[in-house]
Scaffold this motif. Structure first.
Motif, PDB file in Angstrom:
ATOM      1  N   LEU A 106      -6.385  -3.877  -7.702  1.00  0.00           N
ATOM      2  CA  LEU A 106      -6.325  -4.782  -8.732  1.00  0.00           C
ATOM      3  C   LEU A 106      -7.495  -4.368  -9.824  1.00  0.00           C
ATOM      4  CD1 LEU A 106      -5.103  -6.895 -10.455  1.00  0.00           C
ATOM      5  CD2 LEU A 106      -6.634  -8.540  -8.959  1.00  0.00           C
ATOM      6  N   GLY A 107      -8.679  -4.073  -8.996  1.00  0.00           N
ATOM      7  CA  GLY A 107      -9.617  -3.633  -9.632  1.00  0.00           C
ATOM      8  C   GLY A 107      -9.640  -2.405 -10.334  1.00  0.00           C
ATOM      9  N   LEU A 108      -8.946  -1.519  -9.650  1.00  0.00           N
ATOM     10  CA  LEU A 108      -8.836  -0.132 -10.184  1.00  0.00           C
ATOM     11  C   LEU A 108      -7.800  -0.185 -11.330  1.00  0.00           C
ATOM     12  CD1 LEU A 108      -8.830   2.876  -9.722  1.00  0.00           C
ATOM     13  CD2 LEU A 108      -6.690   2.870  -8.410  1.00  0.00           C
ATOM     14  N   GLY A 109      -6.735  -0.901 -11.383  1.00  0.00           N
ATOM     15  CA  GLY A 109      -6.171  -1.160 -12.777  1.00  0.00           C
ATOM     16  C   GLY A 109      -6.891  -1.894 -13.925  1.00  0.00           C
ATOM     17  N   LEU A 130     -10.876  12.296 -23.492  1.00  0.00           N
ATOM     18  CA  LEU A 130     -12.111  11.698 -23.274  1.00  0.00           C
ATOM     19  C   LEU A 130     -11.958  10.212 -22.621  1.00  0.00           C
ATOM     20  CD1 LEU A 130     -15.489  11.537 -25.011  1.00  0.00           C
ATOM     21  CD2 LEU A 130     -14.375   9.434 -24.626  1.00  0.00           C
ATOM     22  N   VAL A 131     -10.792   9.629 -23.348  1.00  0.00           N
ATOM     23  CA  VAL A 131     -10.484   8.121 -23.212  1.00  0.00           C
ATOM     24  C   VAL A 131      -9.813   8.245 -22.097  1.00  0.00           C
ATOM     25  CG1 VAL A 131      -8.720   6.368 -23.940  1.00  0.00           C
ATOM     26  CG2 VAL A 131     -10.065   7.687 -25.525  1.00  0.00           C
ATOM     27  N   ILE A 132      -8.943   8.665 -21.379  1.00  0.00           N
ATOM     28  CA  ILE A 132      -8.426   8.719 -20.007  1.00  0.00           C
ATOM     29  C   ILE A 132      -9.618   8.960 -19.138  1.00  0.00           C
ATOM     30  CG2 ILE A 132      -6.743   9.770 -18.531  1.00  0.00           C
ATOM     31  CD1 ILE A 132      -4.934  10.032 -21.112  1.00  0.00           C
ATOM     32  N   PHE A 133     -10.427  10.041 -19.277  1.00  0.00           N
ATOM     33  CA  PHE A 133     -11.359  10.518 -18.215  1.00  0.00           C
ATOM     34  C   PHE A 133     -12.086   9.299 -18.103  1.00  0.00           C
ATOM     35  CE2 PHE A 133     -15.601  12.119 -17.110  1.00  0.00           C
ATOM     36  CZ  PHE A 133     -15.334  12.927 -15.792  1.00  0.00           C
ATOM     37  N   VAL A 134     -12.629   8.670 -19.021  1.00  0.00           N
ATOM     38  CA  VAL A 134     -13.594   7.621 -18.934  1.00  0.00           C
ATOM     39  C   VAL A 134     -13.044   6.385 -18.288  1.00  0.00           C
ATOM     40  CG1 VAL A 134     -14.873   5.650 -20.384  1.00  0.00           C
ATOM     41  CG2 VAL A 134     -15.065   8.095 -21.133  1.00  0.00           C
ATOM     42  N   GLY A 135     -11.671   6.064 -18.392  1.00  0.00           N
ATOM     43  CA  GLY A 135     -10.854   4.900 -17.940  1.00  0.00           C
ATOM     44  C   GLY A 135     -10.914   5.371 -16.356  1.00  0.00           C
ATOM     45  N   VAL A 136     -10.759   6.391 -16.053  1.00  0.00           N
ATOM     46  CA  VAL A 136     -10.559   6.914 -14.443  1.00  0.00           C
ATOM     47  C   VAL A 136     -11.778   6.539 -13.974  1.00  0.00           C
ATOM     48  CG1 VAL A 136      -9.872   8.493 -12.829  1.00  0.00           C
ATOM     49  CG2 VAL A 136      -8.385   8.228 -14.990  1.00  0.00           C
ATOM     50  N   LEU A 137     -12.820   7.182 -14.421  1.00  0.00           N
ATOM     51  CA  LEU A 137     -14.092   7.018 -14.060  1.00  0.00           C
ATOM     52  C   LEU A 137     -14.628   5.696 -14.073  1.00  0.00           C
ATOM     53  CD1 LEU A 137     -16.550   8.761 -13.094  1.00  0.00           C
ATOM     54  CD2 LEU A 137     -17.493   8.631 -15.410  1.00  0.00           C
ATOM     55  N   THR A 138     -14.277   4.831 -14.702  1.00  0.00           N
ATOM     56  CA  THR A 138     -14.605   3.530 -14.766  1.00  0.00           C
ATOM     57  C   THR A 138     -14.048   2.825 -13.582  1.00  0.00           C
ATOM     58  OG1 THR A 138     -14.884   3.399 -17.025  1.00  0.00           O
ATOM     59  CG2 THR A 138     -14.594   1.094 -15.962  1.00  0.00           C
ATOM     60  N   GLY A 139     -12.647   3.010 -13.380  1.00  0.00           N
ATOM     61  CA  GLY A 139     -11.908   2.482 -12.131  1.00  0.00           C
ATOM     62  C   GLY A 139     -12.218   3.124 -10.794  1.00  0.00           C
ATOM     63  N   ILE A 140     -12.583   4.251 -10.612  1.00  0.00           N
ATOM     64  CA  ILE A 140     -13.179   4.674  -9.369  1.00  0.00           C
ATOM     65  C   ILE A 140     -14.526   4.625  -9.072  1.00  0.00           C
ATOM     66  CG2 ILE A 140     -11.018   6.183  -9.462  1.00  0.00           C
ATOM     67  CD1 ILE A 140     -12.786   8.627  -9.701  1.00  0.00           C
ATOM     68  N   GLY A 141     -15.297   4.688 -10.154  1.00  0.00           N
ATOM     69  CA  GLY A 141     -16.840   4.901  -9.987  1.00  0.00           C
ATOM     70  C   GLY A 141     -17.556   3.775  -9.050  1.00  0.00           C
ATOM     71  N   ALA A 165      -3.295   7.246  -9.222  1.00  0.00           N
ATOM     72  CA  ALA A 165      -2.574   5.994  -9.676  1.00  0.00           C
ATOM     73  C   ALA A 165      -3.241   5.678 -10.964  1.00  0.00           C
ATOM     74  CB  ALA A 165      -2.771   4.995  -8.815  1.00  0.00           C
ATOM     75  N   SER A 166      -4.720   5.845 -11.146  1.00  0.00           N
ATOM     76  CA  SER A 166      -5.328   5.535 -12.125  1.00  0.00           C
ATOM     77  C   SER A 166      -4.979   6.525 -13.173  1.00  0.00           C
ATOM     78  CB  SER A 166      -6.967   5.800 -11.936  1.00  0.00           C
ATOM     79  OG  SER A 166      -7.738   5.371 -13.048  1.00  0.00           O
ATOM     80  N   VAL A 167      -4.760   7.651 -13.132  1.00  0.00           N
ATOM     81  CA  VAL A 167      -4.615   8.783 -14.115  1.00  0.00           C
ATOM     82  C   VAL A 167      -3.331   8.399 -14.545  1.00  0.00           C
ATOM     83  CG1 VAL A 167      -3.889  11.021 -14.396  1.00  0.00           C
ATOM     84  CG2 VAL A 167      -5.831  10.670 -13.168  1.00  0.00           C
ATOM     85  N   PHE A 168      -2.453   8.188 -13.804  1.00  0.00           N
ATOM     86  CA  PHE A 168      -1.017   7.950 -14.077  1.00  0.00           C
ATOM     87  C   PHE A 168      -0.885   6.581 -15.254  1.00  0.00           C
ATOM     88  CE2 PHE A 168       2.885   5.218 -13.285  1.00  0.00           C
ATOM     89  CZ  PHE A 168       3.740   5.953 -13.924  1.00  0.00           C
ATOM     90  N   GLY A 169      -1.603   5.499 -14.810  1.00  0.00           N
ATOM     91  CA  GLY A 169      -1.842   4.389 -15.518  1.00  0.00           C
ATOM     92  C   GLY A 169      -2.267   4.512 -16.724  1.00  0.00           C
ATOM     93  N   GLY A 170      -3.331   5.319 -16.764  1.00  0.00           N
ATOM     94  CA  GLY A 170      -4.213   5.835 -17.902  1.00  0.00           C
ATOM     95  C   GLY A 170      -3.277   6.512 -19.051  1.00  0.00           C
TER      96      GLY A 170
END
Length: 212
Positions: A106-109, A130-141, A165-170
């Protein structure tokens, strides 16, 4: 409406990751301070890394104390509940592991999509990478920082489909947004796709290839 949904996402992600981090501290038998540190770092770490990366200085956690307070309170409550159940905690091992997976997913999403929104708000909407990379980094960081502090190998390096999963959703969220979908619909689809992908991966044990 859009701003309200974004704030809800941030709060949901903060609560979910705070529980996730605190549960790891409980499993590691840390004291109250250790449990709260892991909860707060997990909840706020990814967003802090994101803000530094995109130049949103000082990071949000230092400009809006609400999220730090939420993470601290949730971590404290998690510790209190675990402490009161300490004599029977062994009976709840399977439940705690399942709860950890759900909160982490849930937090990852929530944070993946929230991180992408932060980059979009700063004017980077046309830079998909950049947008997707930043999103994934926020999710897994935050989870990565939690695992390092807890002396574990970070989830992202070995768990069933996690970062993917984060990359796919992003990607799904970004494509919907660029093709005229409303923010609320796109965010809902993005978060749900990450959550379901991660939970299905954990349940069905989907793994990337490894060298045995």
């Amino acid at each position: 409406m859009e701003q309200i949904v974004m704030e809800i996402l941030e709060i949901v992600g903060t609560i979910a990751f705070a529980i996730s981090g605190a549960l790891v501290g409980v499993k590691k038998k840390h004291d109250l301070f250790g449990v709260m540190v892991l909860g707060i770092v997990t909840a706020l770490g990814g967003g802090t890394i994101r803000d530094v990366l995109i130049g949103n200085i000082p990071p949000m956690m230092f400009r809006n104390y609400r999220y730090a307070v939420i993470a601290a309170v949730v971590s404290l409550l998690t510790f209190i509940i675990a402490y009161n159940l300490r004599k029977d905690l062994g009976k709840y091992t399977a439940f705690l592991n399942s709860l950890l997976n759900v909160m982490d997913a849930l937090g990852l999403g929530a944070f993946t999509i929230g991180g992408m929104n932060a980059a979009i708000r700063l004017g980077y909407r046309e830079n998909a990478f950049l947008v997707i990379f930043v999103g994934v980094l926020t999710g897994i960081g935050g989870g990565m920082l939690r695992d390092v502090l807890a002396d574990d190998v970070p989830f992202v390096l070995y768990k069933q489909i996690y970062a993917l999963a984060s990359v796919f959703g992003g990607i799904l969220y970004y494509v919907l947004l660029q093709n005229g979908a409303g923010y609320t619909l796109a965010m809902g689809v993005g978060v749900c796709s990450i959550l379901l992908t991660r939970l299905l991966a954990a349940w069905l044990r989907w793994d990337l290839p490894r060298i045995p």
